[in-house]
Enzyme design. Structure first.
Site, PDB file in Angstrom:
ATOM      1  CB  SER A 179    -106.380 -95.167   9.427  1.00  0.00           C
ATOM      2  OG  SER A 179    -105.535 -96.260   9.129  1.00  0.00           O
ATOM      3  CG  HIS A 207    -108.732 -92.190  12.025  1.00  0.00           C
ATOM      4  ND1 HIS A 207    -108.160 -91.170  11.296  1.00  0.00           N
ATOM      5  CD2 HIS A 207    -107.765 -93.138  12.166  1.00  0.00           C
ATOM      6  CE1 HIS A 207    -106.909 -91.479  11.006  1.00  0.00           C
ATOM      7  NE2 HIS A 207    -106.645 -92.669  11.512  1.00  0.00           N
ATOM      8  CE  LYS A 239    -104.935 -89.989  13.340  1.00  0.00           C
ATOM      9  NZ  LYS A 239    -103.875 -90.088  14.370  1.00  0.00           N
TER      10      LYS A 239
END
Length: 390
Positions: A179, A207, A239
């Site tokens: 990240s 992610h 996300k």
């Protein structure tokens, strides 16, 4: 006494340029944010596909709230597990190519639940040094013997695996996409090591899910890893999917075990059904609007090429996370503040999130951005950092 100690700790953090502050955003998440009456171009959100404010997600949430209400009322195991939750779990299992999936309220809780729920005293957990804090905390709280190997260093990991006692479970845990650095774990090689040394592999794909792979199914799809090769897959929904929450996907046995033993799942109120409905709408977009992933990949390539031509010290990354290395905390804060003065939001990342001396600007790209947005950011950086610009 406690008040005095806390005040001293706060002052120490301020003096080190490590003090964190919240912002009060007055708009939806898009490439532009309203803050204190001003509009800002932002490069700090994890809304990678630009769908957090999509009309279909909004409508799905509104419709579900009208039918199911706002709160879920209880934990999943009491009376909070709605048909929308169940439908979402089935969709996530199908998309990731796993037997089943299990919803958690947050990624942090998912990681704590998995590691602490599956391991205990006498077991072994080995984690990458740059893993997310939730993974590290899960390892520490599990009661298992906890080791951290050098970042993406297969030789260091294998040396540690070779010295483990024969008894007990072994779990290798990594971020699929790191990240703060934006680089990826070598998952195929890690899977081979895990099989060679009778260990299980867990990847946090917070992610990567929604962004990587031909269909957006994430890092497992990107590398072509089956459930056998990557038995524990965690992903977040706030996300790439533009919603909220997290999930763990894997075998029937894994999911049933987590339902029985993962305390953050057992003892937490389920996410609102309307949030699950919005996530289902996000999964629809994932399948019907592949252009978002394609556009994001194009922007990543454009940013990398332009930043390299300008001489910026951008860390090696092929993902939407493009960290610009600065070094000192005060310098990173100053650059971030100057960008904000010019109407651009980029977060300065400092210790303890990253090691001392590696403070950076964490630039995150979204499908909601354009090449003109990137040009605006780079032009501002050229003026702020003339020694790194053309």
């Amino acid at each position: 006494m406690l008040e005095t100690t806390l005040q001293r700790r706060l002052e120490e953090r301020r003096s080190l340029s490590r003090y964190r502050q919240r912002r009060e955003i007055q708009s939806a998440q898009t490439s532009r944010l309203s803050l204190n009456g001003r509009e800002f171009l932002q490069f700090c959100s994890n809304d990678y596909l630009g769908i957090a404010n999509h009309p279909k997600l909004i409508q799905a949430m509104q419709d579900a709230a009208a039918q199911f209400g706002v709160g879920s009322g209880a934990s999943h195991l009491v009376c909070g597990h709605s048909s929308l939750h169940h439908q979402l779990e089935n969709r996530l299992a199908d998309i990731t190519g796993r037997e089943r999936a299990l919803l958690f309220s947050t990624g942090y809780m998912a990681n704590l639940g998995v590691i602490a729920g599956l391991l205990g005293k006498g077991d072994q957990v080995l984690e990458d040094r740059l893993n997310h804090a939730s993974l590290l905390d899960g390892g520490l709280l599990s009661g298992a013997r906890f080791q951290r190997f050098q970042h993406n260093n297969l030789e260091d990991l294998e040396r540690r695996l070779m010295t483990l006692p024969e008894q007990g479970e072994r779990l290798i845990v990594v971020d699929a996409v790191f990240s703060m650095d934006g680089d990826m774990a070598p998952l195929p090689e890690l899977a081979k090591l895990a099989q060679r040394y009778d260990a299980s592999l867990m990847a946090d794909d917070a992610h990567g899910f929604g962004v990587l792979g031909n269909t957006g199914a994430g890092s497992a799809e990107f590398f072509g890893l089956s459930q056998r090769e990557l038995p524990i897959l965690m992903g977040t929904l706030g996300k790439g999917l533009g919603s909220y929450g997290a999930f763990v996907a894997g075998s029937e046995t894994l999911i049933e075990s987590l339902i029985q033993f993962a305390r953050p799942y057992i003892y937490t109120t389920a996410m609102p059904p309307a949030v699950a409905a919005a996530t289902l709408a996000g999964l629809d977009l994932l399948q019907t609007e592949a252009w978002r992933r394609e556009h994001l990949q194009s922007l990543i390539g454009y940013f990398k090429a332009q930043a390299a031509s300008l001489g910026f010290n951008v860390m090696p990354s092929d993902t939407a996370i493009q960290p610009l290395m600065v070094g000192g905390e005060a310098e990173a804060m100053a650059i971030s503040a100057e960008l904000e003065r010019r109407g651009i939001l980029v977060t300065a990342i400092r210790p303890p999130t990253v090691p001392v001396g590696s403070s950076r600007l964490r630039i995150t790209l979204s499908a909601a951005h354009s090449t003109a947005d990137i040009d605006q950011l780079l032009a501002a950086l050229c003026e702020i950092l003339p020694e790194a610009g053309a």
